[in-house]
Scaffold this motif. Structure first.
Motif, PDB file in Angstrom:
ATOM      1  N   GLY B  37       0.863  -1.518  -0.006  1.00 55.34           N
ATOM      2  CA  GLY B  37       0.483   0.412  -0.239  1.00 55.34           C
ATOM      3  C   GLY B  37       0.213   1.219   0.110  1.00 55.34           C
ATOM      4  O   GLY B  37       1.865   1.314  -0.653  1.00 55.34           O
ATOM      5  N   TYR B  38       0.707   2.194   0.970  1.00 56.32           N
ATOM      6  CA  TYR B  38       0.754   4.002   0.572  1.00 56.32           C
ATOM      7  C   TYR B  38       2.577   3.798   1.349  1.00 56.32           C
ATOM      8  O   TYR B  38       3.428   4.373   1.401  1.00 56.32           O
ATOM      9  N   LYS B 119       0.899   7.650   3.946  1.00 53.40           N
ATOM     10  CA  LYS B 119      -0.378   9.138   4.163  1.00 53.40           C
ATOM     11  C   LYS B 119      -1.340   8.453   5.675  1.00 53.40           C
ATOM     12  O   LYS B 119      -1.592   9.461   6.022  1.00 53.40           O
ATOM     13  N   GLN B 180      -0.218  10.758  -0.890  1.00 55.59           N
ATOM     14  CA  GLN B 180      -0.843  10.125  -1.181  1.00 55.59           C
ATOM     15  C   GLN B 180      -0.494   9.002  -1.747  1.00 55.59           C
ATOM     16  O   GLN B 180      -1.268   8.549  -2.202  1.00 55.59           O
ATOM     17  N   ALA B 182       0.335   6.252  -4.942  1.00 55.09           N
ATOM     18  CA  ALA B 182       0.594   5.312  -4.875  1.00 55.09           C
ATOM     19  C   ALA B 182       1.194   5.141  -6.481  1.00 55.09           C
ATOM     20  O   ALA B 182       0.107   5.195  -7.432  1.00 55.09           O
ATOM     21  N   TRP B 183       2.213   4.601  -6.938  1.00 53.91           N
ATOM     22  CA  TRP B 183       2.042   3.676  -7.623  1.00 53.91           C
ATOM     23  C   TRP B 183       1.768   2.620  -8.292  1.00 53.91           C
ATOM     24  O   TRP B 183       1.857   1.191  -7.076  1.00 53.91           O
ATOM     25  N   ASN B 184       1.520   2.396  -9.082  1.00 56.04           N
ATOM     26  CA  ASN B 184       0.280   0.970  -9.894  1.00 56.04           C
ATOM     27  C   ASN B 184       1.928  -0.161  -9.244  1.00 56.04           C
ATOM     28  O   ASN B 184       1.586  -1.359  -9.450  1.00 56.04           O
TER      29      ASN B 184
ATOM     30  N   GLN C 252      -8.492   6.636  -9.133  1.00 57.14           N
ATOM     31  CA  GLN C 252      -8.112   5.106  -8.640  1.00 57.14           C
ATOM     32  C   GLN C 252      -8.612   4.711  -7.574  1.00 57.14           C
ATOM     33  O   GLN C 252      -8.203   5.869  -6.588  1.00 57.14           O
ATOM     34  N   THR C 256      -4.279   0.770  -4.131  1.00 59.82           N
ATOM     35  CA  THR C 256      -3.525   2.141  -4.372  1.00 59.82           C
ATOM     36  C   THR C 256      -3.567   3.260  -4.645  1.00 59.82           C
ATOM     37  O   THR C 256      -3.416   3.704  -5.378  1.00 59.82           O
ATOM     38  N   GLY C 257      -5.333   2.345  -4.199  1.00 62.58           N
ATOM     39  CA  GLY C 257      -5.010   4.703  -5.451  1.00 62.58           C
ATOM     40  C   GLY C 257      -6.493   4.615  -4.157  1.00 62.58           C
ATOM     41  O   GLY C 257      -5.884   4.803  -3.072  1.00 62.58           O
ATOM     42  N   ARG C 258      -7.197   5.477  -3.966  1.00 59.29           N
ATOM     43  CA  ARG C 258      -8.558   5.710  -3.076  1.00 59.29           C
ATOM     44  C   ARG C 258      -9.577   4.974  -2.196  1.00 59.29           C
ATOM     45  O   ARG C 258      -9.759   4.376  -3.623  1.00 59.29           O
TER      46      ARG C 258
END
Lengths: 382, 263, 329
Positions: B37-38, B119, B180, B182-184, C252, C256-258
């Motif tokens: 995740g983050y 974050k 905030q 995020a790299w895919n 997204q 990994t997005g919101r």
């Protein structure tokens, strides 16, 4: 008592392979199967992470892993796609002859630049005239000054259309059978190499396979591995090493079939309840779980034998043969549990059956494995 | 630039969550904890900055129980230069302010131009730690940051999407940033680096040391009392239809009359 | 017990923001008839009028231009106001700004803290209980916050907005000298305002319409946008869409997005990989449209439609416009 727990190193390697398999391979498995696409972007990424040249020592730029580590990785990859896994591990098979038969100079000359970039290699043993009768191969190596000229045809060559390096087995004198075979390193751009069309296969469709014809390919003697008589032994010892990961590949396919079946059986309802509540399905699932479990343990044991320098021909033959038979049986049962849906291409299990089938055939058919097993077995009595 | 990246082991996305027998918190037994995740994005960002600024180093730091070590090794395998495990209290604590205090006590003793974190953590989602650490260190902090870039040896620029729009900021170093973005496709560790990471040293700051430094503040003031999982969703009510118009009409009616969520 | 609850108020265009009105509503409930509600604002005199119309007795006011309103500066001023007002509890709206300040304020003021809170109750002289969703809405936790001081950021849309109520607050000016000098070097250079008519942002929206691989091509994505527009919804996307470059990653939804939790989430052509589901599963009502009846999205959805999004979406947009009395497109 043996210890079945994995070391933290082994666990983290397995986790890395699992992550790659699920994030990169699984999402494209159905598409590549359907269209028979060779997903080079996935293979490049596998190379970048060190998933491709698993058996090559780190001093030559490989990952330098033992047999058990290779098996853990291969099972995870095959869980996502058997065909992609075949293409990813083809380098291990093709480079093993150099590891076994090459001089230090040959290894650094050929392996180091090969592993430093994304390259595919192919192992060229099987011929149209006979797969299992390796001693009777017909590709000729004719002595010519300080080298050899290769002529003949090899078939079912994994990654053949894309390989930049071949390890080729050819005979100097067919009448000598196994004693007349030598092994050669052949660069992919050598004049006289003719690559056949990409075969249209039943399974492993993300992998590519072709014939490779050698039309008077000149090879200096510095590219011969071992002596002129060592080829057959190198080939057989290579297969002793690489047979076990095929057991792991089959185990991965079988595990996927079991997982799909168990999940589906909890969702699918018939006669007012989830089919998992019917004993007919429970018995199937139990048999499948037994097969998967046994396949994995046999594979681990064979790999453990290799890693400990114990004789492993019997163990690896049993593992490869049992695991591949198990994979086909488990995939077959998975389709049965899915019923009509299982037969449909939109559902994932029929691909598993097609992919499983090849594991009974390649890298020594299961008939050969049984002959080897019987021979090794009877030797203990005779 | 000396970059500190804060990471926390969180359950794999596929994990089946359940409560501990006393019902007070999530059961860690049987869960696989990973860098994700983050936090995984923060490590990627730290490595990108390091690569763009020669002479930089990345120091991964994690607070909590022993499982932090695995997460730190994952960061090393990806390219972090050093790792420090700040041990949590033996009875466990998920008070984010306490975590920030423990981390800040350690950060005061190590070089840090930039302290990067996600974050918020992927499990408790508090998002309290980055700001709290900055306050303790007496440096600025910025949460919800995207497009972080270095603007020379002593500054950063970044964007921050807020309710009002996208803000563009310039900030001095040292500071704390909560990402905030995020790299895919954060990088994956190469197998040889994974093997090397197993042998890498991990500096441990033990709890008694931290506890002594924090004195009266070493006690958690946010305490988990109850961890509840919602009743599993039973699957969708499937709407049968012959034409798209029928589908639309039935769905809108259900949203208005049954779910009562139609605007 | 007469607690003072202090609300960190945010204004936008001279009006209190929705999350601030939600915080005032919660503060009134917590303060009860004995306690009082105060506010602290960085918005200067222009914020006063807005606060006056919500019946606040006391307002601590600073005038910090948005360009310099770092979390460190705001936390210092808010902590000062909390001290002066003898507050037991500071409430913040669930905005980017509010959540960013929470951790700093907790340390500055010596408080226990929690964010994303959906329920809050004062349960003792030095004890507050909160409930909050965790793990992307897959679980909920209750926490006990102990000590004389507590800072809480609420989850947006979890509470009703306070109703207006006239009053004339006593105003206390805050001294900006409490702001640490280290905050001076950070500057907001610009603000690109959200485009008018672009609809609500993903994290604000009460309705989200998200598209996935099942939209088949970037050219079809306008169908998602048209439905969203008819519903006043935000547009989201699955990772497949942002990976393919059909929409930027800021759209997204997922791990990994919101993470979003609107009242209504419509997943169109999204299979429902766990990485997506963790970002939307806490939505109140979920609708899934997918061609594949075995897609896992139908397991988390409340309503399912098996069919081609490209034919269903235009019909759905027409129906929504009709029912809402909007002109047909």
């Amino acid at each position: 008592m043996p210890d079945f727990s994995l070391t933290p190193e082994q666990e983290s390697l397995r986790d890395a392979a699992r992550k790659f398999a699920r994030a990169e391979m699984a999402p494209k498995a159905a598409e590549c199967d359907k269209t028979a696409r060779f997903p080079e972007e996935i293979y490049r990424k596998a190379w970048e992470l060190g998933l491709m040249n698993l058996n090559v020592p780190t001093e030559y730029g490989g990952s330098g892993l033992g047999a058990l580590e290779q098996c853990l990785i291969v099972e995870e990859l095959a869980y996502a796609c058997g065909g992609m896994t075949t293409s990813i591990i083809a380098n291990c098979l093709a480079l093993e002859p150099i590891l076994l038969g090459g001089t230090a100079e040959q290894k650094s000359r050929w392996l180091t630049p090969f592993c430093a970039e994304y390259h595919l290699a192919s192992f060229c043993l099987t011929e149209p005239g006979g797969g299992s009768d390796a001693a009777g191969l017909q590709t000729r190596a004719r002595k010519d000054g300080d080298g050899y000229v290769l002529s003949g045809e090899k078939c079912f060559i994994t990654n053949g259309p894309h390989a930049s390096l071949f390890t080729v087995f050819a005979t100097l004198d067919p009448s000598l059978r196994s004693k007349g075979i030598a092994a050669f390193i052949v660069p992919g751009d050598a004049p006289g190499i003719v690559r056949g069309k990409d075969e249209d296969k039943m399974g492993h469709r993300a992998s590519s396979t072709s014939t490779i014809r050698f039309e008077g390919v000149r090879i200096p003697s510095t590219q011969r591995l071992g002596s002129e008589q060592d080829g057959f032994s190198i080939a057989m010892r290579t297969l002793d090493q690489t047979r076990t990961p095929i057991g792991a590949l089959a185990t991965g396919i079988a595990q996927a079939a079991l997982d799909h079946s168990a999940r589906y059986s909890l969702e699918r309802k018939s006669f007012g309840k989830a089919i998992a509540e019917h004993q007919a399905i429970q018995i199937k699932l139990a048999n499948m779980a037994q097969a998967v479990h046994a396949a994995r343990l046999l594979t681990w044991h064979a790999a453990w034998s290799i890693d400990h320098g114990h004789p492993s021909t019997l163990e690896s033959s049993i593992a490869k043969c049992f695991a591949s038979d198990a994979a086909l049986r488990v995939a077959d049962e998975a389709i049965q549990i899915f019923g009509g849906y299982g037969y449909m291409r939109d559902y994932p299990v029929e691909k598993l059956m097609r992919d499983a089938k090849l594991t009974q055939i390649y890298e020594g058919s299961n008939e050969i494995q049984r002959i080897v097993t019987a021979r090794e077995l009877l030797r203990q009595y005779g | 630039m000396e970059i500190v990246v804060l990471i926390k082991p969180i359950p794999e996305a596929e994990s089946r969550l359940r409560a501990t027998p006393d019902g007070r918190g999530p059961e860690p037994e049987g869960i696989k904890f990973v860098l994700a995740g983050y936090d995984e994005s923060a490590v990627e960002q730290a490595l990108l900055l390091k690569e763009s600024l020669p002479g930089s180093s990345v120091h991964a730091v994690s607070f909590g129980p022993a499982r932090c070590e695995e997460t730190l090794r994952a960061a090393i395998a990806l390219g972090a230069d050093r790792a420090t495990w700040v041990e949590g209290p033996p009875e466990g604590s998920d008070d984010p302010v306490l975590a920030a205090r423990a981390l800040a006590a350690t950060l005061q003793t190590v070089p840090h131009d930039l302290v990067l974190g996600g974050k918020q953590a992927g499990d408790d989602e508090e998002g309290i730690v980055p700001g709290a650490i900055a306050e303790l260190l007496g440096i600025p902090s910025f949460g919800y940051v995207t497009d972080l870039r270095s603007s020379g040896p002593s500054g950063l620029t970044f964007l921050r999407p807020t309710e009002a729009g996208v803000e563009q900021w310039e900030a001095p170093l040292p500071c704390v940033v909560g990402l905030q973005q995020a790299w895919n496709d954060p990088r994956s560790a190469k197998l040889p680096n994974i093997l090397k990471s197993r042998k890498a040293p991990i500096l441990k700051v033990d709890w008694p040391t931290t506890s002594t430094a924090l004195a009266l503040e070493a006690k958690p003031r946010s305490i988990g009392e109850k961890f509840e999982l919602p009743a599993p969703r039973t699957g969708a009510k499937m709407i049968e239809f012959k034409t798209p118009e029928e589908a639309a009409e039935k769905l809108v009616r259900l949203l208005r009359e049954e779910a009562k969520v139609f605007p | 017990m007469t607690p003072t609850v202090l609300v960190l108020a945010e204004t936008s265009g001279g009006l209190l923001t929705g999350p601030t009105k939600e915080a005032i509503g919660v503060a009134r409930t917590l303060a009860g008839s004995d306690g009082s509600v105060a506010a602290v604002t960085m918005g200067g005199p222009s914020a006063l009028e807005a606060l006056a119309s919500f019946g606040l007795k006391e307002v601590w006011m600073a005038d910090v231009p948005p360009e310099a309103a770092t979390s460190g500066a705001v936390a210092a001023l808010a902590a000062h106001a909390a001290d002066e007002s003898r507050a037991a509890l500071v409430l913040l709206g669930g905005t980017t700004f509010g959540r960013d300040v929470t951790g700093r304020l907790a340390v500055r003021w010596g408080a226990a803290a929690a964010t994303g809170v959906t329920e809050v109750a004062i349960t003792g002289p030095e004890e507050v209980h909160v409930r909050r969703p965790v793990y992307g809405g897959r679980a909920t936790e209750s926490r006990r916050l102990v000590g004389p001081r507590t800072v809480i950021a609420l989850r947006p849309h979890a509470f009703a907005e306070a109703a207006a109520s006239a009053g004339t607050p006593t105003v206390h000016a805050l001294d900006r000298s409490v702001i640490p000098v280290t905050e001076g070097a950070a500057r907001r250079r610009s603000l690109a305002p959200a485009e008018p008519g672009s609809g609500p942002s993903l994290s604000d929206a009460t309705i989200v319409v998200s598209g996935g691989r099942g939209m088949r091509a970037a050219e079809n994505f306008h169908l998602i946008e048209e439905l969203a527009q008819s519903l006043g919804a935000a547009v989201g996307a699955s990772r497949a869409v942002t990976d393919a470059g059909w929409r930027p990653t800021s759209f997204q939804v997922g791990q990994t997005g919101r993470a979003v939790s609107p009242q209504l989430y419509i997943a169109v052509g999204i299979s429902g990989a766990i990485q997506h589901v963790v970002g939307m599963v806490s939505s109140r009502t979920i609708v899934a449209i997918n061609t594949d009846p075995s897609a896992p999205i139908f397991k988390v959805a409340d309503y399912g439609l098996v069919g081609d999004a490209l034919t269903i979406l235009p019909a759905l947009t027409r129906e929504v416009r009709k029912v809402r009395g909007l002109p047909a497109n």
